[in-house]
Scaffold this active site. Sequence first.
Site, PDB file in Angstrom:
ATOM      1  N   GLY A 269     -20.682 -16.328 -22.570  1.00  9.60           N
ATOM      2  CA  GLY A 269     -19.607 -17.185 -23.078  1.00  9.60           C
ATOM      3  C   GLY A 269     -20.087 -18.503 -23.678  1.00  9.60           C
TER       4      GLY A 269
ATOM      5  CD  GLU B 282     -20.175  -7.365 -20.225  1.00 10.61           C
ATOM      6  OE1 GLU B 282     -20.450  -7.326 -21.428  1.00 10.61           O
ATOM      7  OE2 GLU B 282     -20.005  -8.439 -19.600  1.00 10.61           O
TER       8      GLU B 282
ATOM      9  CG  ASN C  44     -24.698 -10.273 -24.814  1.00 14.94           C
ATOM     10  OD1 ASN C  44     -24.256  -9.845 -25.877  1.00 14.94           O
ATOM     11  ND2 ASN C  44     -24.594  -9.609 -23.676  1.00 14.94           N
ATOM     12  CD1 TRP C  45     -23.267 -15.103 -29.382  1.00 17.99           C
ATOM     13  CD2 TRP C  45     -21.869 -15.032 -31.119  1.00 17.99           C
ATOM     14  NE1 TRP C  45     -23.262 -16.343 -29.965  1.00 17.99           N
ATOM     15  CE2 TRP C  45     -22.415 -16.329 -31.037  1.00 17.99           C
ATOM     16  CE3 TRP C  45     -20.969 -14.750 -32.138  1.00 17.99           C
ATOM     17  CZ2 TRP C  45     -22.080 -17.346 -31.940  1.00 17.99           C
ATOM     18  CZ3 TRP C  45     -20.641 -15.746 -33.046  1.00 17.99           C
ATOM     19  CH2 TRP C  45     -21.184 -17.034 -32.939  1.00 17.99           C
ATOM     20  CE  LYS C  46     -21.444 -10.693 -22.107  1.00 15.93           C
ATOM     21  NZ  LYS C  46     -20.933 -10.825 -20.763  1.00 15.93           N
TER      22      LYS C  46
ATOM     23  CB  SER D 170     -21.327 -18.061 -14.600  1.00 12.37           C
ATOM     24  OG  SER D 170     -20.274 -17.119 -14.582  1.00 12.37           O
TER      25      SER D 170
ATOM     26  CD  GLU E 153     -26.856 -10.731 -17.916  1.00 17.00           C
ATOM     27  OE1 GLU E 153     -26.657 -11.766 -18.528  1.00 17.00           O
ATOM     28  OE2 GLU E 153     -26.305  -9.661 -18.217  1.00 17.00           O
TER      29      GLU E 153
ATOM     30  N   GLY F 105     -19.327 -13.937 -16.348  1.00 18.30           N
ATOM     31  CA  GLY F 105     -18.003 -14.352 -16.818  1.00 18.30           C
ATOM     32  C   GLY F 105     -17.057 -14.829 -15.739  1.00 18.30           C
TER      33      GLY F 105
ATOM     34  CG  HIS G 171     -24.916  -6.464 -20.440  1.00 24.69           C
ATOM     35  ND1 HIS G 171     -23.710  -6.414 -19.801  1.00 24.69           N
ATOM     36  CD2 HIS G 171     -25.200  -7.790 -20.604  1.00 24.69           C
ATOM     37  CE1 HIS G 171     -23.280  -7.651 -19.589  1.00 24.69           C
ATOM     38  NE2 HIS G 171     -24.168  -8.505 -20.065  1.00 24.69           N
TER      39      HIS G 171
HETATM   40  P1  13P Z   1     -21.560 -15.103 -19.149  1.00 29.84           P
HETATM   41  O1  13P Z   1     -22.589 -16.163 -19.485  1.00 29.84           O
HETATM   42  O2  13P Z   1     -20.333 -15.206 -19.970  1.00 29.84           O
HETATM   43  O3  13P Z   1     -21.305 -15.063 -17.676  1.00 29.84           O
HETATM   44  O4  13P Z   1     -22.203 -13.690 -19.545  1.00 29.84           O
HETATM   45  C1  13P Z   1     -23.475 -13.390 -19.109  1.00 29.84           C
HETATM   46  C2  13P Z   1     -23.905 -12.138 -19.762  1.00 29.84           C
HETATM   47  O5  13P Z   1     -23.374 -11.081 -19.477  1.00 29.84           O
HETATM   48  C3  13P Z   1     -24.947 -12.228 -20.774  1.00 29.84           C
HETATM   49  O6  13P Z   1     -25.441 -10.980 -21.106  1.00 29.84           O
END
Ligand code: 13P
Length: 251
Positions: A231, A95, A9-11, A209, A163, A169, A93
Site C-alpha cells: 500500500g 495472495e 508491489n502495486w498489486k 504493513s 511476509e 494490509g 506471494h
Molecule cells: P502491504 O504493505 O500493503 O501490507 O502489502 C505488503 C505486500 O503484500 C507486499 O507484497
Amino acid sequence: MRRKILAGNWKMHGLTVDLQEINEISKFSKSCETEIILFPPITLVSKISSSITESSLKLGAQNCHFNQAGAHTGEISAKMLTDIGLTHVILGHSERRTAHLETNEILREKIKAAWENDLTTIVCVGESAETAKNGLTDVFIQDQLTKTLPNHIKINRLIIAYEPIWAIGTGEVPSLKQIKKTHDLIRNLIKNNYGSLAANSIRIIYGGSLNQDNSKDIFSLPNVDGGLVGGASLTHTSFIPIISLLEMQPN
Ligand code: 13P
C-alpha cells in the site's frame, strides 16, 4: 556486503493517471544507493519504460507462468517479461498462493523458468495468523522455503521476502524480536542447504504493513536487507520516506 533493496508491489492498482507517482519515485531513485524495484501492473509497463529511460529504477512483474509459451489463456511467460525489458519477478506471494492455488511445487517450476530467462526472483514466504498463534512460524517457514526453492539455486538471482500473511494490509506487524528470529532462521536455512556464499549473498527483505513509522526499526535489524512494500508504495509521498529510511542504514 549486500546492497539494500526496496521493492514496491502495486498489486492490482495503477492507471495511466498514476504514472506521475512513478515518475517522482524514479527521479528520487537517481540519487539512491538502495536498489529500488517497482512491480506495477503489466498494463503500465510500456508507458513507464519509455518515461524512465535515465533512471536507475528497475521494473518487475508480479507473476509468471512456468512454460515459455503455449495454450495458457491469460498467462504471461518469464520469456515474455524479459522480452519487454523487465528484470525482476515476484513469485510465491501469499495472495497468489491462496487465491490462485499456487503450490510450492508449482512455484519451484516458476522460479526455474524465471531464472532460465535471467529474471531476478523475489520469493515470498509467510505464515498465517493461526500458525503464528500456535507458535509454529519457524517450522512452517522452514518447510515452505525448503519446498519452494529448487535444489540448485542461482545465488545472484534470488531475493527472499518474509511476509507474514496476517501483516499484509492490516496495519499489524510482528515484533522486532519475531522479525529478527525469522530472518535469522531463513539465513541459517540458506547456509545449511546451499552454503556460506549463498547465505552471505542472498538478500532477505521484510514485507507486511511497512510504512514510514515502523520501517526504520525493522531496517536496522542485521538480517533485514530491505523491504517489500504494498500500500505505501502507491504514492511517492508515502514511498520516498521509506526509501530514505533504508538509505540511512549502514551497509
Ligand atoms: P502491504 O504493505 O500493503 O501490507 O502489502 C505488503 C505486500 O503484500 C507486499 O507484497
